[in-house]
Design a protein around this motif. Structure first.
Motif, PDB file in Angstrom:
ATOM      1  N   MET A 200       0.280 -13.510 -18.985  1.00 40.43           N
ATOM      2  CA  MET A 200       1.126 -12.753 -18.064  1.00 40.43           C
ATOM      3  C   MET A 200       0.775 -11.270 -18.142  1.00 40.43           C
ATOM      4  O   MET A 200       0.568 -10.745 -19.222  1.00 40.43           O
ATOM      5  CB  MET A 200       2.605 -12.952 -18.420  1.00 40.43           C
ATOM      6  N   PHE A 201       0.686 -10.651 -16.998  1.00 44.99           N
ATOM      7  CA  PHE A 201       0.394  -9.220 -16.909  1.00 44.99           C
ATOM      8  C   PHE A 201       1.523  -8.507 -16.167  1.00 44.99           C
ATOM      9  O   PHE A 201       2.042  -9.028 -15.172  1.00 44.99           O
ATOM     10  CB  PHE A 201      -0.883  -8.965 -16.098  1.00 44.99           C
ATOM     11  N   ILE A 202       1.871  -7.318 -16.630  1.00 44.28           N
ATOM     12  CA  ILE A 202       2.600  -6.356 -15.803  1.00 44.28           C
ATOM     13  C   ILE A 202       1.592  -5.278 -15.425  1.00 44.28           C
ATOM     14  O   ILE A 202       1.001  -4.638 -16.306  1.00 44.28           O
ATOM     15  CB  ILE A 202       3.800  -5.750 -16.539  1.00 44.28           C
ATOM     16  N   ASP A 203       1.380  -5.100 -14.147  1.00 41.31           N
ATOM     17  CA  ASP A 203       0.454  -4.083 -13.653  1.00 41.31           C
ATOM     18  C   ASP A 203       1.236  -2.795 -13.435  1.00 41.31           C
ATOM     19  O   ASP A 203       2.058  -2.703 -12.516  1.00 41.31           O
ATOM     20  CB  ASP A 203      -0.196  -4.559 -12.353  1.00 41.31           C
ATOM     21  N   THR A 204       0.961  -1.799 -14.256  1.00 43.04           N
ATOM     22  CA  THR A 204       1.714  -0.542 -14.190  1.00 43.04           C
ATOM     23  C   THR A 204       1.048   0.503 -13.304  1.00 43.04           C
ATOM     24  O   THR A 204       1.476   1.657 -13.300  1.00 43.04           O
ATOM     25  CB  THR A 204       1.877   0.049 -15.605  1.00 43.04           C
ATOM     26  N   HIS A 205       0.020   0.083 -12.522  1.00 45.87           N
ATOM     27  CA  HIS A 205      -0.720   1.106 -11.778  1.00 45.87           C
ATOM     28  C   HIS A 205      -1.375   0.537 -10.527  1.00 45.87           C
ATOM     29  O   HIS A 205      -2.594   0.358 -10.452  1.00 45.87           O
ATOM     30  CB  HIS A 205      -1.796   1.722 -12.684  1.00 45.87           C
ATOM     31  N   LEU A 206      -0.572   0.258  -9.523  1.00 47.12           N
ATOM     32  CA  LEU A 206      -1.063  -0.198  -8.216  1.00 47.12           C
ATOM     33  C   LEU A 206      -0.946   0.935  -7.206  1.00 47.12           C
ATOM     34  O   LEU A 206       0.106   1.576  -7.102  1.00 47.12           O
ATOM     35  CB  LEU A 206      -0.239  -1.393  -7.728  1.00 47.12           C
ATOM     36  N   HIS A 207      -2.011   1.162  -6.452  1.00 45.33           N
ATOM     37  CA  HIS A 207      -1.969   2.078  -5.302  1.00 45.33           C
ATOM     38  C   HIS A 207      -2.033   1.258  -4.016  1.00 45.33           C
ATOM     39  O   HIS A 207      -2.929   0.430  -3.863  1.00 45.33           O
ATOM     40  CB  HIS A 207      -3.169   3.030  -5.296  1.00 45.33           C
ATOM     41  N   ILE A 208      -1.135   1.509  -3.114  1.00 47.00           N
ATOM     42  CA  ILE A 208      -1.221   0.928  -1.772  1.00 47.00           C
ATOM     43  C   ILE A 208      -1.657   2.041  -0.816  1.00 47.00           C
ATOM     44  O   ILE A 208      -1.060   3.125  -0.802  1.00 47.00           O
ATOM     45  CB  ILE A 208       0.128   0.340  -1.327  1.00 47.00           C
ATOM     46  N   ILE A 209      -2.681   1.772  -0.050  1.00 42.14           N
ATOM     47  CA  ILE A 209      -3.163   2.727   0.952  1.00 42.14           C
ATOM     48  C   ILE A 209      -2.964   2.114   2.330  1.00 42.14           C
ATOM     49  O   ILE A 209      -3.565   1.090   2.662  1.00 42.14           O
ATOM     50  CB  ILE A 209      -4.647   3.078   0.726  1.00 42.14           C
ATOM     51  N   ASP A 210      -2.093   2.729   3.098  1.00 40.11           N
ATOM     52  CA  ASP A 210      -1.801   2.266   4.458  1.00 40.11           C
ATOM     53  C   ASP A 210      -1.875   3.485   5.369  1.00 40.11           C
ATOM     54  O   ASP A 210      -0.910   4.238   5.523  1.00 40.11           O
ATOM     55  CB  ASP A 210      -0.410   1.632   4.508  1.00 40.11           C
ATOM     56  N   ARG A 211      -3.027   3.678   5.976  1.00 39.53           N
ATOM     57  CA  ARG A 211      -3.266   4.897   6.751  1.00 39.53           C
ATOM     58  C   ARG A 211      -2.469   4.933   8.047  1.00 39.53           C
ATOM     59  O   ARG A 211      -2.314   5.998   8.651  1.00 39.53           O
ATOM     60  CB  ARG A 211      -4.759   5.042   7.033  1.00 39.53           C
ATOM     61  N   SER A 212      -1.944   3.777   8.470  1.00 37.48           N
ATOM     62  CA  SER A 212      -1.095   3.782   9.656  1.00 37.48           C
ATOM     63  C   SER A 212       0.320   4.256   9.335  1.00 37.48           C
ATOM     64  O   SER A 212       1.067   4.637  10.235  1.00 37.48           O
ATOM     65  CB  SER A 212      -1.032   2.374  10.256  1.00 37.48           C
ATOM     66  N   ALA A 213       0.665   4.252   8.051  1.00 33.42           N
ATOM     67  CA  ALA A 213       2.022   4.623   7.649  1.00 33.42           C
ATOM     68  C   ALA A 213       2.105   6.007   7.020  1.00 33.42           C
ATOM     69  O   ALA A 213       3.139   6.678   7.145  1.00 33.42           O
ATOM     70  CB  ALA A 213       2.567   3.590   6.653  1.00 33.42           C
ATOM     71  N   LEU A 214       1.017   6.459   6.355  1.00 38.13           N
ATOM     72  CA  LEU A 214       1.088   7.683   5.562  1.00 38.13           C
ATOM     73  C   LEU A 214      -0.225   8.458   5.647  1.00 38.13           C
ATOM     74  O   LEU A 214      -1.290   7.866   5.810  1.00 38.13           O
ATOM     75  CB  LEU A 214       1.367   7.341   4.092  1.00 38.13           C
ATOM     76  N   PRO A 215      -0.166   9.792   5.504  1.00 36.46           N
ATOM     77  CA  PRO A 215      -1.383  10.606   5.520  1.00 36.46           C
ATOM     78  C   PRO A 215      -1.922  10.824   4.104  1.00 36.46           C
ATOM     79  O   PRO A 215      -1.177  11.150   3.181  1.00 36.46           O
ATOM     80  CB  PRO A 215      -0.899  11.936   6.117  1.00 36.46           C
TER      81      PRO A 215
END
Length: 278
Positions: A1-16
């Protein structure tokens, strides 16, 4: 089991994301759905989103966007480490707003993209001390030559829980082990700093690295900080520059093959559960 403490989501339609134009390999959408599909196959059960240095005017919008993803049925996202600007007058009010939001687990201000003296400013340091007693962490994303900035902040605010991202960003590609090693040893003397074993595949030669390439770095971190002060993170999608999420998970398993189950559990999930009340 892993807890991922460092995910980046990149959604250029939502944020600059102004910085993306300078990093063509990452100047794409990296959406939650794609990450979650692979993460579940790797036995990642819980995730913290890490801010992605959006345009400052969109900092709150990023938190709101990630929170909306967390609300979807079956979402892996359990909280967010949000962006902040401790060098600015508005930080005190911003801190109070974030303290009232249980989704927010901590803050980050990337320090290797600003002049070194930013973290030495009186207002910056005053605002870092304000985090004391909030239960919120502060991630430090710095380069090896900035180790003295990390220790200065840790000494300044001994009641703040700091998290050193990406094993202190070693230059594995250039085999610059010794200067990095000394800095890590000194940072680890501060009991209020935890080290995040995350995304180091991005700092190795993408064509030639193996688990054995990374092993000395991970061993030095765990020896310096001890197994109670390390957490694991993917740094997706940055880890795709060095092979991707599944490859990094496999390398992690390989590097932990000789440790006890208790030590493995602390790094992969137990310490994160305790640190962020997950």
């Amino acid at each position: 089991m892993f807890i991922d403490t460092h995910l980046h989501i990149i959604d250029r339609s939502a944020l600059p994301y102004p910085w993306l134009s300078g990093v063509p390999d990452l100047d794409h959408d990296f959406l939650y759905e794609a990450y979650a599909r692979e993460a579940r196959r790797c036995d990642i059960t819980t995730v913290l989103h890490m801010e992605v240095d959006v345009d400052p005017a969109a900092i709150q919008a990023e938190t709101d966007h990630v929170a909306s993803l967390a609300e979807k049925e079956g979402s892996l996202i359990a909280g967010a480490i949000v962006s902040c600007r401790p060098e600015e007058e508005g930080f005190a009010a911003y801190l109070e707003r974030q303290k009232a939001d249980p989704f927010v687990k901590g803050f980050r201000r990337v320090l290797h993209v600003v002049p070194d003296d930013v973290s030495e400013g009186a207002l910056f340091r005053e605002n870092i001390r304000r985090i004391s007693g909030s239960g919120l962490t502060f991630d430090l994303c710095t380069l090896p030559h900035q180790a003295s900035r990390v220790t200065a902040l840790a000494d300044l605010a001994p009641d703040v829980q700091f998290v050193l991202d990406h094993c202190g960003v070693p230059d594995i590609r250039s085999d610059a082990f010794e200067p990095w090693k000394a800095g890590i040893s000194e940072i680890a003397r501060r009991p209020n700093v935890v080290c995040k074993v995350s995304g180091v595949v991005a700092y190795a030669d993408a064509k030639t690295w193996t688990a054995q390439t990374l092993q000395p770095y991970i061993e030095h971190v765990t020896a310096s900080f001890g197994w109670d002060r390390v957490v694991w993170g993917s740094d997706w999608p940055v880890c795709t520059l060095g092979g991707g999420l599944s490859t990094w998970v496999a390398a992690t398993h390989s590097m932990l093959s000789g440790v006890s189950e208790t030590e493995r559990s602390k790094l992969l999930f137990a310490n994160a559960q305790r640190l962020w009340s997950l």
